[in-house]
Each structure stands twice: as structure tokens, then as C-alpha cells.
Design a protein around this motif. Sequence first.
Motif, PDB file in Angstrom:
ATOM      1  N   ILE A 293       5.737  83.562  31.872  1.00 18.75           N
ATOM      2  CA  ILE A 293       5.254  83.321  30.502  1.00 18.75           C
ATOM      3  C   ILE A 293       3.875  82.673  30.632  1.00 18.75           C
ATOM      4  O   ILE A 293       3.727  81.637  31.280  1.00 18.75           O
ATOM      5  CB  ILE A 293       6.183  82.372  29.711  1.00 18.75           C
ATOM      6  CG1 ILE A 293       7.589  82.949  29.607  1.00 18.75           C
ATOM      7  CG2 ILE A 293       5.608  82.113  28.314  1.00 18.75           C
ATOM      8  CD1 ILE A 293       8.579  82.029  28.893  1.00 18.75           C
ATOM      9  N   ASP A 294       2.892  83.296  29.995  1.00 20.90           N
ATOM     10  CA  ASP A 294       1.515  82.820  30.083  1.00 20.90           C
ATOM     11  C   ASP A 294       1.253  81.818  28.948  1.00 20.90           C
ATOM     12  O   ASP A 294       1.659  82.058  27.807  1.00 20.90           O
ATOM     13  CB  ASP A 294       0.597  84.057  29.950  1.00 20.90           C
ATOM     14  CG  ASP A 294      -0.837  83.783  30.359  1.00 20.90           C
ATOM     15  OD1 ASP A 294      -1.067  82.779  31.072  1.00 20.90           O
ATOM     16  OD2 ASP A 294      -1.724  84.571  29.973  1.00 20.90           O
ATOM     17  N   HIS A 295       0.569  80.726  29.261  1.00 24.59           N
ATOM     18  CA  HIS A 295       0.112  79.762  28.245  1.00 24.59           C
ATOM     19  C   HIS A 295       1.103  79.418  27.140  1.00 24.59           C
ATOM     20  O   HIS A 295       0.812  79.632  25.956  1.00 24.59           O
ATOM     21  CB  HIS A 295      -1.160  80.263  27.564  1.00 24.59           C
ATOM     22  CG  HIS A 295      -2.382  80.134  28.421  1.00 24.59           C
ATOM     23  ND1 HIS A 295      -2.970  78.931  28.711  1.00 24.59           N
ATOM     24  CD2 HIS A 295      -3.100  81.081  29.067  1.00 24.59           C
ATOM     25  CE1 HIS A 295      -4.011  79.135  29.491  1.00 24.59           C
ATOM     26  NE2 HIS A 295      -4.108  80.423  29.732  1.00 24.59           N
ATOM     27  N   ALA A 296       2.251  78.875  27.491  1.00 25.98           N
ATOM     28  CA  ALA A 296       3.150  78.410  26.437  1.00 25.98           C
ATOM     29  C   ALA A 296       2.771  76.976  26.072  1.00 25.98           C
ATOM     30  O   ALA A 296       2.882  76.067  26.891  1.00 25.98           O
ATOM     31  CB  ALA A 296       4.596  78.474  26.910  1.00 25.98           C
TER      32      ALA A 296
ATOM     33  N   THR B  79     -11.282  82.222  24.570  1.00 24.14           N
ATOM     34  CA  THR B  79     -10.171  82.491  23.657  1.00 24.14           C
ATOM     35  C   THR B  79      -9.144  83.346  24.351  1.00 24.14           C
ATOM     36  O   THR B  79      -9.476  84.335  24.966  1.00 24.14           O
ATOM     37  CB  THR B  79     -10.675  83.273  22.425  1.00 24.14           C
ATOM     38  OG1 THR B  79     -11.781  82.576  21.895  1.00 24.14           O
ATOM     39  CG2 THR B  79      -9.584  83.400  21.385  1.00 24.14           C
ATOM     40  N   GLU B  80      -7.897  82.960  24.276  1.00 25.12           N
ATOM     41  CA  GLU B  80      -6.821  83.787  24.796  1.00 25.12           C
ATOM     42  C   GLU B  80      -5.675  83.665  23.814  1.00 25.12           C
ATOM     43  O   GLU B  80      -5.048  82.632  23.708  1.00 25.12           O
ATOM     44  CB  GLU B  80      -6.383  83.322  26.189  1.00 25.12           C
ATOM     45  CG  GLU B  80      -5.301  84.207  26.741  1.00 25.12           C
ATOM     46  CD  GLU B  80      -4.989  83.872  28.193  1.00 25.12           C
ATOM     47  OE1 GLU B  80      -4.912  84.795  28.985  1.00 25.12           O
ATOM     48  OE2 GLU B  80      -4.829  82.699  28.502  1.00 25.12           O
ATOM     49  N   ASP B  81      -5.435  84.762  23.105  1.00 18.30           N
ATOM     50  CA  ASP B  81      -4.418  84.748  22.068  1.00 18.30           C
ATOM     51  C   ASP B  81      -4.591  83.550  21.150  1.00 18.30           C
ATOM     52  O   ASP B  81      -5.574  83.442  20.460  1.00 18.30           O
ATOM     53  CB  ASP B  81      -3.026  84.796  22.691  1.00 18.30           C
ATOM     54  CG  ASP B  81      -2.528  86.240  22.769  1.00 18.30           C
ATOM     55  OD1 ASP B  81      -3.272  87.138  22.366  1.00 18.30           O
ATOM     56  OD2 ASP B  81      -1.406  86.454  23.222  1.00 18.30           O
TER      57      ASP B  81
ATOM     58  N   ASN C 223     -13.976  81.946  32.364  1.00 18.17           N
ATOM     59  CA  ASN C 223     -13.885  82.154  30.925  1.00 18.17           C
ATOM     60  C   ASN C 223     -12.776  83.126  30.583  1.00 18.17           C
ATOM     61  O   ASN C 223     -12.681  84.167  31.208  1.00 18.17           O
ATOM     62  CB  ASN C 223     -15.187  82.797  30.429  1.00 18.17           C
ATOM     63  CG  ASN C 223     -16.163  81.782  29.925  1.00 18.17           C
ATOM     64  OD1 ASN C 223     -16.069  81.332  28.793  1.00 18.17           O
ATOM     65  ND2 ASN C 223     -17.103  81.428  30.777  1.00 18.17           N
ATOM     66  N   HIS C 224     -12.002  82.799  29.537  1.00 18.32           N
ATOM     67  CA  HIS C 224     -11.058  83.794  29.016  1.00 18.32           C
ATOM     68  C   HIS C 224     -11.848  84.825  28.222  1.00 18.32           C
ATOM     69  O   HIS C 224     -12.871  84.520  27.644  1.00 18.32           O
ATOM     70  CB  HIS C 224     -10.050  83.134  28.077  1.00 18.32           C
ATOM     71  CG  HIS C 224      -8.961  82.406  28.798  1.00 18.32           C
ATOM     72  ND1 HIS C 224      -8.641  81.114  28.518  1.00 18.32           N
ATOM     73  CD2 HIS C 224      -8.128  82.802  29.767  1.00 18.32           C
ATOM     74  CE1 HIS C 224      -7.632  80.740  29.304  1.00 18.32           C
ATOM     75  NE2 HIS C 224      -7.311  81.751  30.061  1.00 18.32           N
ATOM     76  N   GLY C 225     -11.349  86.040  28.195  1.00 12.55           N
ATOM     77  CA  GLY C 225     -11.987  87.074  27.376  1.00 12.55           C
ATOM     78  C   GLY C 225     -13.013  87.874  28.154  1.00 12.55           C
ATOM     79  O   GLY C 225     -12.950  87.976  29.370  1.00 12.55           O
TER      80      GLY C 225
ATOM     81  N   LEU D  71      -6.175  80.845  38.997  1.00 13.87           N
ATOM     82  CA  LEU D  71      -7.470  81.097  38.385  1.00 13.87           C
ATOM     83  C   LEU D  71      -7.270  81.899  37.100  1.00 13.87           C
ATOM     84  O   LEU D  71      -6.826  83.043  37.139  1.00 13.87           O
ATOM     85  CB  LEU D  71      -8.338  81.865  39.380  1.00 13.87           C
ATOM     86  CG  LEU D  71      -9.851  81.822  39.199  1.00 13.87           C
ATOM     87  CD1 LEU D  71     -10.360  80.390  39.197  1.00 13.87           C
ATOM     88  CD2 LEU D  71     -10.542  82.625  40.286  1.00 13.87           C
ATOM     89  N   HIS D  72      -7.576  81.260  35.977  1.00 11.23           N
ATOM     90  CA  HIS D  72      -7.489  81.945  34.679  1.00 11.23           C
ATOM     91  C   HIS D  72      -8.851  82.521  34.315  1.00 11.23           C
ATOM     92  O   HIS D  72      -9.865  82.115  34.867  1.00 11.23           O
ATOM     93  CB  HIS D  72      -7.068  80.947  33.596  1.00 11.23           C
ATOM     94  CG  HIS D  72      -5.611  80.617  33.630  1.00 11.23           C
ATOM     95  ND1 HIS D  72      -4.755  80.946  32.615  1.00 11.23           N
ATOM     96  CD2 HIS D  72      -4.868  79.980  34.569  1.00 11.23           C
ATOM     97  CE1 HIS D  72      -3.543  80.530  32.931  1.00 11.23           C
ATOM     98  NE2 HIS D  72      -3.581  79.934  34.104  1.00 11.23           N
ATOM     99  N   GLY D  73      -8.838  83.419  33.350  1.00 15.29           N
ATOM    100  CA  GLY D  73     -10.109  83.963  32.848  1.00 15.29           C
ATOM    101  C   GLY D  73     -10.908  84.633  33.950  1.00 15.29           C
ATOM    102  O   GLY D  73     -12.123  84.508  34.022  1.00 15.29           O
TER     103      GLY D  73
ATOM    104  N   ILE E 225      -4.227  85.045  40.473  1.00 17.79           N
ATOM    105  CA  ILE E 225      -5.431  85.409  39.733  1.00 17.79           C
ATOM    106  C   ILE E 225      -5.026  86.184  38.494  1.00 17.79           C
ATOM    107  O   ILE E 225      -4.455  87.267  38.585  1.00 17.79           O
ATOM    108  CB  ILE E 225      -6.386  86.236  40.621  1.00 17.79           C
ATOM    109  CG1 ILE E 225      -6.802  85.374  41.820  1.00 17.79           C
ATOM    110  CG2 ILE E 225      -7.615  86.684  39.853  1.00 17.79           C
ATOM    111  CD1 ILE E 225      -6.967  86.155  43.062  1.00 17.79           C
ATOM    112  N   ASN E 226      -5.303  85.611  37.339  1.00 12.06           N
ATOM    113  CA  ASN E 226      -4.858  86.213  36.084  1.00 12.06           C
ATOM    114  C   ASN E 226      -5.804  87.307  35.601  1.00 12.06           C
ATOM    115  O   ASN E 226      -7.019  87.121  35.592  1.00 12.06           O
ATOM    116  CB  ASN E 226      -4.757  85.135  35.004  1.00 12.06           C
ATOM    117  CG  ASN E 226      -3.598  84.192  35.235  1.00 12.06           C
ATOM    118  OD1 ASN E 226      -2.912  84.261  36.243  1.00 12.06           O
ATOM    119  ND2 ASN E 226      -3.371  83.316  34.277  1.00 12.06           N
ATOM    120  N   LYS E 227      -5.196  88.422  35.189  1.00  8.62           N
ATOM    121  CA  LYS E 227      -5.985  89.541  34.680  1.00  8.62           C
ATOM    122  C   LYS E 227      -5.359  90.061  33.393  1.00  8.62           C
ATOM    123  O   LYS E 227      -4.178  90.388  33.359  1.00  8.62           O
ATOM    124  CB  LYS E 227      -6.008  90.689  35.708  1.00  8.62           C
ATOM    125  CG  LYS E 227      -6.692  90.325  37.007  1.00  8.62           C
ATOM    126  CD  LYS E 227      -8.200  90.331  36.877  1.00  8.62           C
ATOM    127  CE  LYS E 227      -8.850  89.887  38.175  1.00  8.62           C
ATOM    128  NZ  LYS E 227     -10.313  89.912  38.110  1.00  8.62           N
TER     129      LYS E 227
HETATM  130 ZN    ZN Z   1      -5.220  81.676  30.844  1.00  5.51          ZN
END
Ligand code: ZN
Length: 325
Positions: free
Chosen positions: A93-96, A156-158, A192-194, A226-228, A248-250
Amino acid sequence: MFYDGNKLKEVFLKAKRERFGIIASNVVFDSTIRGLLEGYEHQKADGLLQMSSGAVKYAAGKSQSLFIGAELISEMIKIIARQYKNSGVGLHIDHATPNYFDFVVHCIEKQFVSSVMIDASKEEFEENIRISSEVVKIARKYGVLVEGEIGYIKGTEDEIVSDSELYTKPEEALEYVRRTKVDLFAASVGTNHGVTKGAKIKLKLDLIKEIDDLLIANKVETGIVLHGASGLTAEQQQQAVANGVVKINKDTRYQMEMASAVQKYWEIEKDAIICPAGMDEDDFLPDKKRFDPRKWMLASENAVQKAVEELIKIVGANGKSIMLS
Ligand SMILES: [Zn+2]
């Protein structure tokens, strides 16, 4: 195959030991999942699929039910993953944020997921530690891993919006990891997200190493996340992995690839549904063979597969699945 939390832990331990990265890919529906799993299998690489709260609501349809959406995504992955023997994936679960606490607990107890991210980074430091520790306590009973975060990751992410650019302070990271006992730690190092371009990001790769060294020196080594990371160059990602990043989030990358694959398809095949200029409307017949959704959805699925295979190779995860050993 589908990995539960204990298997996923093995995946991250191996990645950390051998210094390669695990590509964590955001999913919403079946075509993304199929494209990704095919890509991981083809490269004999383990991976992690992740769902944001927004994706879960979308998956449920108009009801927006988190519980329905999460069960649906989890079951889809488990069933599709059964076909693959040279790779495995977990579900995360991402970013709860803390308002999703009950949802997170539900997913852990029902074993929908292998790991969860509790993102209480907007709370005061002490409150973040309290909430994160509580999730860790519950998750441990079910062998589910927990990712935590301090500070903010820009963009911004969701439903998460943050303008401030705050880099993680290594001493704070140490205190957070030591007290919460999280398995994975999301560091803010300038990503950065996005939609972003690598060249514009002031990425502090040395900070990753600084945090990693400090955690190891204090015997609380953990996987750094690592996000974004969608806009980073190959070299930046390889350096991040060498410095201690394991996850590494994609997300954005796949959305781009899917949209452009479908756009390209319709650029070529538009007379399958639109009467060409100069032709009499009465003579025009739409072409079912070409407007069948399986045709153009498959184009996006193949694009996702191609993208994940490229990413896997960049971070050196190809041929490293624990299924092979
Ligand atoms: Zn994230």
C-alpha cells in the motif's frame, strides 16, 4: 509467484546485500498488472506492485469502497502471479496517511498485502513515531513489512500535496528507524512526485549514503526507498542503489507509456471508428477488428512491459529473483 511479507523480506535483504534495486510499480487495473508481471518474469526479476488509496477507490468503481478495491487488486495479482515461476511480486500500500489507518489494518489482517507504507510525515515527529510504531506492531503479527517516512517528498501524488522541499536529516532518520523498527524507510533526497526531468532535480545522492552509513553503524540497517523517481536518469538511479536504496517507486512513467501507446495506436487506426475525410458517411463501416478494446489495451500493456524491463536492467535486478536460488 505472489510473495507474502516474509518472502518479500528475503527479496529486500538480497537486494541490499548485493546492491541492486527493486522496482516498485504502481498499479490500478488488470492490464497494468499483466504487463508488469510479464516484464518481471521475462527479466527473472522480483518486484513489488503498489496501490495508492486513489487507485484502490478507482478499482472499486462508483462505490469507491476501499475494501472492495483492495481485495480486487490483491486477488487479481495473486491469480495472475500464479503463472510465473522465475519471478515474484508482493503487494504494497503506497502512502497511507493516518486517516487510512483502519484500511491499512484491514489489508494486513486479511493478508491482501505483503507490505504497507504508513505516511504520517505530515504529523509532528513524535506523533509520526507513535502512529508508525503502532502499524509496525500490528504488521509484525502477520509478517507484513512496513515502510515509513519523515519530512516531505516534493510534488503531488494522489491525495498527498507538498510544496516544501525538506531533505531528510540523518539523525532524525536514525531516531525514527530505531524507535519505530520500520523495515523500509522513505528518504527525502530531492526527488519529485509526478512529471519531472532528471536534469532539473537537485538530487542529494550523498545524503542517501550518509543515512545508510549511519543506520548501519547503529545496527539498524534498513531498506531505503526512493519516491518520485520517474524522472531520474539511469546514472542517478544506479548511484542511488549503490548508496543504499533498495526500493525505487515508479508510477508516472507507466502512465506516460500507456497513454502514448494508446495515442499512437489511434493515430494509425483512427479510420477504424472515424469516417475518413472525403468518404461518404453512408459508405463507412467501423472496423470491429481494430476497435476491439483488447487491441488497443494490449498496446498499452506491451508498453508497460517494455518500460519495466528497461527499469529492471537499469537497477541491476535482472536474473536476481530469489525464485532462482
Ligand atoms: Zn511516494
